[in-house]
Design a protein around this motif. Structure first.
Motif: not given
Length: 694
Positions: A616-619, A692-694, A672-677, A660-664
């Motif tokens: 979470s902190l990384a993103v 996790h994307y649902a 502008a979007g979720t981080p793209s793994v 999960h944590n990075a997405i939220w």
């Protein structure tokens, strides 16, 4: 039982044969003023005028180890038709590997005098190229052409002898387009080839044939496999040098006669052109330019460039994707209506030898629920929106290429799973090992890779996924072994020795702009292209050179502006830099629409800072680095950094807690979007983490 495919094929043959006013095995083409062309069951063509022979045979001949075999000896005959063409497929037998040939014939439109050209397309395939030689041969009766002058290219080379000469070879010219026979200054026969090559003229009487023989040699063609040769010819009695369109077909035919076709707003309207024209380079607009001009309901005109297209068939053979070219290439124009209402269009074709404009045609676009193209949000510049004003928040992960064997078949599965989970975004690389179109010489594009990208984008549309399409990557330019795939390098006849030459050399830049023209023409129609991305991690290219950064930024500014100027749909433009890298001068460029950053977590045992242990902190920290530019920003690569076969941290997090944590975290941080793994195959797909994307 007769299959639907067989019924369709039979219907096509009947329609084509009726149009050519002949039986299924022998077709006749009325060319006007008494000229008639006939194609027999094996594809051998003859032409008469008032029942007198003008050309006794037009057929394919091959030479291998000095031994000649002709199409007239074919042992297998098939029928194929496309775009009002009449086709024949057969084999030229010889010991060992036989040669497969295809010939397609169609008549052009009548000129002012009522004469039609006969347009012929030949495909010859054999693994024995380049050792084998092949040509299309024309037998011209002595009684008709004796004492007439011959022009090959632009040079008068001979007067055809009435008496048999001592030497059978009359003329040999290379890198020419056509052969012209005249009588008293008047045109008697014009035979033209679309791209330049070798033309040979012989007196065949010493072989017991009462004819002169013209041979048009097959040459290696741009964008064709090494085992395949293509030759497209025109036979004319009225001119022939200028471009000719024998048919126009669209992917939305009218529902009934006299009723203009209709499609939904933001749907694809594709035009297929059966076109003959002289050119040296089909990818150079100075040589041949095909433009569709569309009059829109609001009275404005949108112009869209056409592109050279080769059809393919796709199969999975022993677990491997196989793409097989089908028949001759054609030209396509792809247009997307952005308004509901009536449209009309013309096609304008310009070459060095003339220009033509087709008659106007109409179609309608009706209302649609499709949201349209993606752009920066007008009300809040930190986010994206669709053309209809709806917000677009990127939810997805990278799927940059398919596996070595299955390639596009991987996308069939992964994009379906993404769509089912509610994902709406991915990134695809045009890399040399998958969908990159650069060929081994300049302006020789890999049309199989282009067809694969067509398929992927159609899948994306079907599953509601928007694609950031990345044109280049640092691996293709830093890895010496990959230089064999690119025509820009001096070892392949190109202008560049160093990587920085690519960004500064005028010839290389002009070639790159032609590639951009092709990309825009072929894929610019697509609303499902969310943005163009010029480079992946461009900062790694020539990073040791102190001048590199300045050069790369200047190039980015120039090419981003080029895209904005020439893309009729004004897709957003982006680029990317290396791990954690931020160049303010890139993200401040007017034509770079949003900022991206790549950030990865180190393996657990190497983590030192708090942000290296907390996804979470990384993103959040990554976003802080690029949020200051007043543009949308996106973490477009993310995950645990490990380039080995097994990513230990991924294996230790099989349920995707860090994902999960990075997405939220990104959702609530202003991104502008979720981080793209990055690890789409061995992690998200293999461990079934789509939930996790649902």
């Amino acid at each position: 039982m007769v299959s639907p495919r067989q019924l369709l094929l039979a219907a096509a043959i009947l329609v084509l044969s009726a149009a050519a006013s002949g039986a299924a095995d022998n077709a006749r083409f009325t060319l006007g003023k008494g000229y008639v062309a006939e194609m027999d069951a094996k594809g051998v063509v003859s032409i008469t005028k008032d029942e007198a022979t003008v050309i006794s045979r037009v057929f394919v001949g091959t030479w291998l180890d000095g031994k000649f075999s002709g199409q007239i000896d074919a042992i297998k005959v098939e029928h194929a038709g496309r775009n009002r063409m009449l086709g024949r497929t057969g084999l030229i037998p010889r010991p060992g590997t036989s040669t497969k040939y295809q010939v397609f014939a169609r008549a052009g439109p009548p000129d002012a005098d009522g004469l039609r050209d006969l347009i012929l397309s030949y495909v010859v395939e054999t693994p024995t190229f380049p050792k084998a030689k092949a040509a299309v041969l024309f037998r011209l009766p002595i009684t008709r052409y004796a004492n007439r002058s011959v022009i090959i290219g632009d040079e008068v080379v001979h007067t055809l002898p009435a008496k048999q000469p001592a030497q059978s070879l009359l003329a040999l010219k290379r890198n020419v387009h056509d052969l012209v026979i005249k009588s008293a200054g008047r045109l008697a026969l014009f035979i033209g080839r679309q791209d330049p090559g070798e033309v040979r003229l012989e007196d065949a009487r010493e072989r017991g044939i009462e004819a002169y023989e013209a041979q048009f040699k097959f040459m290696p063609a741009r964008s064709q496999p090494s085992t395949r040769r293509l030759l497209q010819l025109i036979i004319s009695f009225g001119g022939g040098r200028g471009p000719t369109v024998s048919s126009i077909k669209t992917n939305h035919p009218p529902a009934e006669e006299g009723v203009p076709p209709a499609l939904r707003k933001y749907g694809l309207f594709e035009i297929s052109l059966d076109l003959w024209a002289r050119f040296d380079n089909q990818y150079d607009a100075d040589d041949i330019e095909v433009i569709g001009s569309f009059l829109q309901p609001d009275g404005t005109v949108r112009k869209v460039r056409g592109f050279f297209y080769q059809p393919f068939e796709r199969d999975l053979v022993k677990g491997k994707e196989k793409l097989t070219p089908v028949g001759p290439p054609d030209w396509r124009i792809r247009f997307t209506p952005t308004q509901a209402g009536k449209y009309s269009f013309t096609v304008n074709i310009k070459t060095r030898n003339g220009k033509i404009r087709t008659r106007p045609r109409t179609f309608y676009a009706v209302k649609s629920k499709a949201p349209g193209y993606v752009s920066v949000n007008e009300r809040n510049h930190k986010y994206f929106q669709f053309s209809d004003g709806r917000t677009f928040f990127l939810v997805g992960h990278n799927v940059c290429w398919g596996s070595k064997d299955k390639r596009s078949y991987d996308y069939d599965t992964i994009l379906r799973r993404m769509g089912d989970a509610g994902e709406n975004y991915t990134r695809v690389w045009m890399c040399s090992w998958d969908t990159g179109i650069e060929g081994k010489r300049l302006d020789s594009y890999r049309l199989d890779a282009a067809w694969r990208l067509d398929h992927i984008l159609e899948l994306a549309r079907n599953h509601g996924i928007y694609v950031k399409l990345c044109f280049d990557n640092e691996h293709d330019y830093q890895t010496p072994a990959k230089r064999e795939f690119f025509g820009i390098w001096k070892q392949n006849g190109g202008p560049c020795e160093t990587v920085l030459d690519f960004f500064t050399n005028p010839t290389a830049k002009a070639a790159y702009e032609r590639r951009l023209d092709y990309i825009i023409a072929r894929w610019g129609y697509s609303p499902n292209i969310m943005a163009w991305e010029l480079w992946n991690e461009m900062s790694y290219v020539a990073s040791a050179d102190p001048k590199a950064r300045e050069v790369l930024v200047a190039w980015t500014e120039e090419m981003a502006a080029y895209l904005k100027k020439h893309d009729p749909y004004r897709h957003m433009v982006a680029t990317s830099l290396g791990l954690h890298t931020v160049w303010d001068e890139v993200w401040e460029l007017e034509d770079i629409d949003f900022a991206v950053i790549h950030t990865y977590l180190p393996q657990a045992e190497s983590a030192e800072k708090e942000e290296e242990r907390d996804a979470s902190l990384a993103v959040l920290r990554a976003g802080d680095r690029v949020a200051k530019f007043g543009k949308p920003y996106h973490v477009s690569e993310f995950g645990y950094l490990d380039l080995r076969e097994v990513n230990r941290s991924n294996e230790n997090d099989p349920t995707g807690i860090h994902l999960h944590n990075a997405i939220w975290a990104s959702l609530f941080s202003g991104a502008a979007g979720t981080p793209s793994v990055w690890w789409w195959g061995k992690y998200v797909h293999d461990k079934n983490l789509y939930n996790h994307y649902a």
